[in-house]
Scaffold this motif. Structure first.
Motif, PDB file in Angstrom:
ATOM      1  N   LEU A  48       0.835  -1.203   0.000  1.00  0.00           N
ATOM      2  CA  LEU A  48       0.000   0.000   0.000  1.00  0.00           C
ATOM      3  C   LEU A  48       0.870   1.255   0.000  1.00  0.00           C
ATOM      4  CD1 LEU A  48      -2.845   1.148   0.076  1.00  0.00           C
ATOM      5  CD2 LEU A  48      -2.783   1.001   2.576  1.00  0.00           C
ATOM      6  N   ALA A  49       1.983   1.230   0.748  1.00  0.00           N
ATOM      7  CA  ALA A  49       2.904   2.370   0.760  1.00  0.00           C
ATOM      8  C   ALA A  49       3.515   2.580  -0.619  1.00  0.00           C
ATOM      9  CB  ALA A  49       4.000   2.138   1.800  1.00  0.00           C
ATOM     10  N   SER A  50       3.822   1.488  -1.307  1.00  0.00           N
ATOM     11  CA  SER A  50       4.373   1.589  -2.663  1.00  0.00           C
ATOM     12  C   SER A  50       3.356   2.194  -3.614  1.00  0.00           C
ATOM     13  CB  SER A  50       4.801   0.207  -3.158  1.00  0.00           C
ATOM     14  OG  SER A  50       5.717  -0.388  -2.274  1.00  0.00           O
ATOM     15  N   PHE A  51       2.105   1.778  -3.478  1.00  0.00           N
ATOM     16  CA  PHE A  51       1.037   2.322  -4.302  1.00  0.00           C
ATOM     17  C   PHE A  51       0.864   3.810  -4.032  1.00  0.00           C
ATOM     18  CE2 PHE A  51      -3.562   3.127  -5.001  1.00  0.00           C
ATOM     19  CZ  PHE A  51      -3.594   2.878  -6.374  1.00  0.00           C
ATOM     20  N   ALA A  52       0.962   4.189  -2.734  1.00  0.00           N
ATOM     21  CA  ALA A  52       0.826   5.599  -2.357  1.00  0.00           C
ATOM     22  C   ALA A  52       1.921   6.442  -2.997  1.00  0.00           C
ATOM     23  CB  ALA A  52       0.858   5.742  -0.841  1.00  0.00           C
ATOM     24  N   ALA A  53       3.142   5.893  -3.064  1.00  0.00           N
ATOM     25  CA  ALA A  53       4.268   6.639  -3.616  1.00  0.00           C
ATOM     26  C   ALA A  53       4.089   6.931  -5.105  1.00  0.00           C
ATOM     27  CB  ALA A  53       5.564   5.867  -3.395  1.00  0.00           C
ATOM     28  N   MET A  54       3.269   6.150  -5.798  1.00  0.00           N
ATOM     29  CA  MET A  54       3.058   6.337  -7.235  1.00  0.00           C
ATOM     30  C   MET A  54       1.889   7.271  -7.544  1.00  0.00           C
ATOM     31  SD  MET A  54       3.705   2.497  -8.761  1.00  0.00           S
ATOM     32  CE  MET A  54       2.429   1.716  -7.748  1.00  0.00           C
ATOM     33  N   MET A  55       1.124   7.655  -6.510  1.00  0.00           N
ATOM     34  CA  MET A  55      -0.062   8.471  -6.733  1.00  0.00           C
ATOM     35  C   MET A  55       0.284   9.962  -6.704  1.00  0.00           C
ATOM     36  SD  MET A  55      -2.610   6.393  -7.225  1.00  0.00           S
ATOM     37  CE  MET A  55      -1.408   5.461  -8.176  1.00  0.00           C
ATOM     38  N   SER A 114      -0.738   7.447   2.629  1.00  0.00           N
ATOM     39  CA  SER A 114       0.372   7.367   3.589  1.00  0.00           C
ATOM     40  C   SER A 114      -0.147   7.416   5.019  1.00  0.00           C
ATOM     41  CB  SER A 114       1.366   8.507   3.343  1.00  0.00           C
ATOM     42  OG  SER A 114       1.946   8.403   2.054  1.00  0.00           O
ATOM     43  N   ILE A 115      -1.149   8.258   5.248  1.00  0.00           N
ATOM     44  CA  ILE A 115      -1.759   8.330   6.583  1.00  0.00           C
ATOM     45  C   ILE A 115      -2.448   7.014   6.917  1.00  0.00           C
ATOM     46  CG2 ILE A 115      -3.577   9.450   7.939  1.00  0.00           C
ATOM     47  CD1 ILE A 115      -2.905  12.044   6.417  1.00  0.00           C
ATOM     48  N   VAL A 116      -3.124   6.427   5.930  1.00  0.00           N
ATOM     49  CA  VAL A 116      -3.783   5.131   6.148  1.00  0.00           C
ATOM     50  C   VAL A 116      -2.761   4.069   6.533  1.00  0.00           C
ATOM     51  CG1 VAL A 116      -5.041   3.252   5.008  1.00  0.00           C
ATOM     52  CG2 VAL A 116      -5.747   5.627   4.658  1.00  0.00           C
ATOM     53  N   VAL A 117      -1.620   4.065   5.848  1.00  0.00           N
ATOM     54  CA  VAL A 117      -0.572   3.090   6.164  1.00  0.00           C
ATOM     55  C   VAL A 117      -0.075   3.287   7.589  1.00  0.00           C
ATOM     56  CG1 VAL A 117       1.791   2.381   5.634  1.00  0.00           C
ATOM     57  CG2 VAL A 117       0.173   2.772   3.781  1.00  0.00           C
ATOM     58  N   PHE A 118       0.192   4.538   7.963  1.00  0.00           N
ATOM     59  CA  PHE A 118       0.705   4.816   9.310  1.00  0.00           C
ATOM     60  C   PHE A 118      -0.303   4.408  10.380  1.00  0.00           C
ATOM     61  CE2 PHE A 118       0.681   7.748  12.929  1.00  0.00           C
ATOM     62  CZ  PHE A 118       1.934   7.482  13.474  1.00  0.00           C
ATOM     63  N   VAL A 119      -1.555   4.830  10.205  1.00  0.00           N
ATOM     64  CA  VAL A 119      -2.584   4.525  11.209  1.00  0.00           C
ATOM     65  C   VAL A 119      -2.786   3.012  11.320  1.00  0.00           C
ATOM     66  CG1 VAL A 119      -5.048   4.720  11.739  1.00  0.00           C
ATOM     67  CG2 VAL A 119      -3.760   6.740  11.009  1.00  0.00           C
ATOM     68  N   SER A 120      -2.804   2.324  10.184  1.00  0.00           N
ATOM     69  CA  SER A 120      -3.005   0.869  10.203  1.00  0.00           C
ATOM     70  C   SER A 120      -1.857   0.167  10.922  1.00  0.00           C
ATOM     71  CB  SER A 120      -3.132   0.341   8.772  1.00  0.00           C
ATOM     72  OG  SER A 120      -4.228   0.924   8.111  1.00  0.00           O
ATOM     73  N   PRO A 122       8.895  -0.230  -1.350  1.00  0.00           N
ATOM     74  CA  PRO A 122       8.273  -1.391  -0.693  1.00  0.00           C
ATOM     75  C   PRO A 122       9.190  -2.057   0.327  1.00  0.00           C
ATOM     76  CG  PRO A 122       8.747  -1.871  -3.006  1.00  0.00           C
ATOM     77  CD  PRO A 122       8.920  -0.401  -2.822  1.00  0.00           C
ATOM     78  N   LEU A 123      10.493  -2.159   0.018  1.00  0.00           N
ATOM     79  CA  LEU A 123      11.400  -2.820   0.967  1.00  0.00           C
ATOM     80  C   LEU A 123      11.624  -1.969   2.212  1.00  0.00           C
ATOM     81  CD1 LEU A 123      14.055  -4.392  -1.434  1.00  0.00           C
ATOM     82  CD2 LEU A 123      12.246  -5.553  -0.153  1.00  0.00           C
ATOM     83  N   ALA A 124      11.783  -0.652   2.026  1.00  0.00           N
ATOM     84  CA  ALA A 124      11.963   0.233   3.182  1.00  0.00           C
ATOM     85  C   ALA A 124      10.710   0.239   4.058  1.00  0.00           C
ATOM     86  CB  ALA A 124      12.300   1.644   2.712  1.00  0.00           C
ATOM     87  N   SER A 125       9.530   0.256   3.431  1.00  0.00           N
ATOM     88  CA  SER A 125       8.283   0.218   4.202  1.00  0.00           C
ATOM     89  C   SER A 125       8.141  -1.107   4.938  1.00  0.00           C
ATOM     90  CB  SER A 125       7.087   0.422   3.263  1.00  0.00           C
ATOM     91  OG  SER A 125       7.174   1.651   2.587  1.00  0.00           O
ATOM     92  N   PHE A 126       8.519  -2.180   4.277  1.00  0.00           N
ATOM     93  CA  PHE A 126       8.467  -3.500   4.900  1.00  0.00           C
ATOM     94  C   PHE A 126       9.380  -3.546   6.128  1.00  0.00           C
ATOM     95  CE2 PHE A 126       9.933  -7.993   5.093  1.00  0.00           C
ATOM     96  CZ  PHE A 126       8.715  -8.590   5.350  1.00  0.00           C
ATOM     97  N   ALA A 127      10.597  -3.009   6.002  1.00  0.00           N
ATOM     98  CA  ALA A 127      11.533  -2.985   7.133  1.00  0.00           C
ATOM     99  C   ALA A 127      10.992  -2.144   8.287  1.00  0.00           C
ATOM    100  CB  ALA A 127      12.884  -2.441   6.675  1.00  0.00           C
ATOM    101  N   SER A 128      10.359  -1.016   7.947  1.00  0.00           N
ATOM    102  CA  SER A 128       9.774  -0.164   8.990  1.00  0.00           C
ATOM    103  C   SER A 128       8.659  -0.895   9.735  1.00  0.00           C
ATOM    104  CB  SER A 128       9.227   1.113   8.357  1.00  0.00           C
ATOM    105  OG  SER A 128       8.562   1.905   9.309  1.00  0.00           O
TER     106      SER A 128
END
Length: 429
Positions: free
Chosen positions: A39-46, A55-61, A197-203
């Motif tokens: 989802l973070a990767s998808f957000a980065a392309m929008m 991005s807020i949805v990813v953080f809150v989730s 995607p990899l950085a978000s996965f690590a986070s």
């Protein structure tokens, strides 16, 4: 160095650091991490607005799931990964409350920097970082923003854990910086398309590991903190045979697994009869009575006997769970003792279970004329009108009556504060 097991029967958190790091790779957490990374990767392309929203949805989730992990681990579920649909208070607003805490902390650091310069700002930041684990634990336990900002409450958590709290801060810092290092490494080593995607996965991995660790610390020190758990130390796998109570718990589980519910119930009743002060045995009996059909009256009778002990031990949240479990079977169920209604209603109000509050305080003054809790019951009723019903006019009538009839009672001071709140609500409404 081999892991040691303290007298409590649970391995100290510092001996289980590898398990916290590996936990996000188990089935459910791993799916959450992968999903949020995508989802973070998808957000980065929008484009910008949608990207920010996603991005807020990813953080809150991520934060919401982290709190779910923390809470369930703190309740003693060490060996399973069923998290999402088994939260005691839901935790839906906890990410926003933690953001509010971060904003307050940032403001304090800015003020310190303005008054004392950069060194004061960095010192304030360091102190607040040391309080972050305690703040997160208080949010998970109480779901109360005010309590999470209360220095006395934060100090209570840290001091009751003791010196190991400093070790917890160090371990969390280690996990945090390890996650950042992994993100930086991936940014330099991975193909450009895979960096986000990899950085978000690590986070996600490091965040869930930190919340898992904090939950385990709450569980390890739940007796010192007065925190209710569902599975006691002696019931955890790996050391059941060392304790007769654990052996009986294992026997009850075996009987249930074989479909011999009534025999399991007899064993549970024997355990309570032999050790009535054993809350884990009482909780086991309560769960059995609730699970087996045809025992509704026995469930209510047991709850009426057990609730005073829970409330006397300041286990309000567990008492509320017992009360509501019985109410599901018997909507008319109420505690037998008048003295139990106020503390139970206060626990329900704190958990935002307003229907339970209403049932506990309804007609209290008529049912128990002259009872010492009547002023506090009226005060709680006014709080309920303000917070849930937004009926400022009725609340004001109750509060003024409290001031008139009980001018020397402690509720008079609280009534004055609530009257000010009611006036502000009326002005903005």
């Amino acid at each position: 160095m081999p892991a040691t097991r303290p007298a409590s029967g649970i391995a100290p958190y510092w001996t289980r650091l590898p398990s916290f790091l590996l936990y996000p790779f188990s089935a459910e957490p791993l799916l959450v991490c992968v999903g949020l990374a995508l989802l973070a990767s998808f957000a980065a392309m929008m484009f910008a607005p949608l990207s920010s929203v996603l991005s807020i949805v990813v953080f809150v989730s991520l934060m919401r799931y982290g709190f779910f992990v923390l809470e369930r681990t703190a309740r003693g579920f060490i060996d399973d990964t069923r998290i999402v649909f088994d939260s005691a208070h839901g935790g839906k607003n906890l990410p926003y409350k933690q953001v509010a805490v971060a904003l307050v902390g940032g403001t304090l650091c800015a003020i310190a920097g303005a008054l004392g310069g950069p060194n004061a700002a960095w010192l304030s930041l360091g102190l607040l970082a040391m309080l972050w684990p305690a703040n997160t634990m208080v949010l998970a336990l109480d779901n109360d923003l005010g309590e999470s900002l209360n220095p006395a409450r934060l100090w209570e958590i840290a001091s009751r854990i003791g010196v190991p709290y400093l070790g917890l801060c160090a371990c969390l810092l280690l996990i945090f910086f390890s996650g950042n290092f992994l993100q930086g490494f991936l940014a330099n080593a991975a193909p450009h398309a895979l960096i986000v995607p990899l950085a978000s996965f690590a986070s996600c991995l490091s965040t869930i590991a930190m919340f898992r660790m904090m939950g385990y610390v709450l569980y390890q020190y739940h007796e010192e903190l007065g925190h209710d758990v569902r599975i006691g130390f002696e019931e955890q796998s790996g050391f059941k045979a060392a304790d007769p109570r654990a052996a009986r718990a294992s026997r009850i589980a075996e009987l249930l697994g074989e479909g011999r519910g009534e025999e399991a119930l007899k064993e549970a009743r024997d355990a309570v009869r032999e050790a009535p002060a054993d809350f884990e045995a009482q909780a086991r009996l309560h769960r059995l009575l609730g699970a087996l059909p045809g025992h509704e009256k026995a469930l209510a009778d047991h709850a009426r006997l057990w609730l005073p002990a829970l409330l006397g031990a300041r286990r309000g949240s567990q008492a509320l769970e017992v009360f509501e479990a019985v109410r599901e079977r018997d909507p008319g169920f109420l505690p037998a003792n008048a003295d139990d209604r106020l503390p139970l209603a206060e626990a329900a109000f704190k958990a935002h279970h307003y229907d339970a509050v209403k049932s506990l305080i309804k007609n209290f003054d008529r049912l128990f004329p002259g009872h010492r809790d009547i002023p506090s019951i009226y005060l709680l009723g006014a709080q309920l009108l303000l917070e849930q019903g937004r009926d400022e006019e009725q609340a004001e009538r109750i509060l003024k009556a409290l001031q008139s009839h009980y001018p020397q009672h402690p509720v008079a001071l609280e009534a004055a504060k609530l009257l000010e709140l009611a006036a502000r609500l009326r002005s903005v409404g």
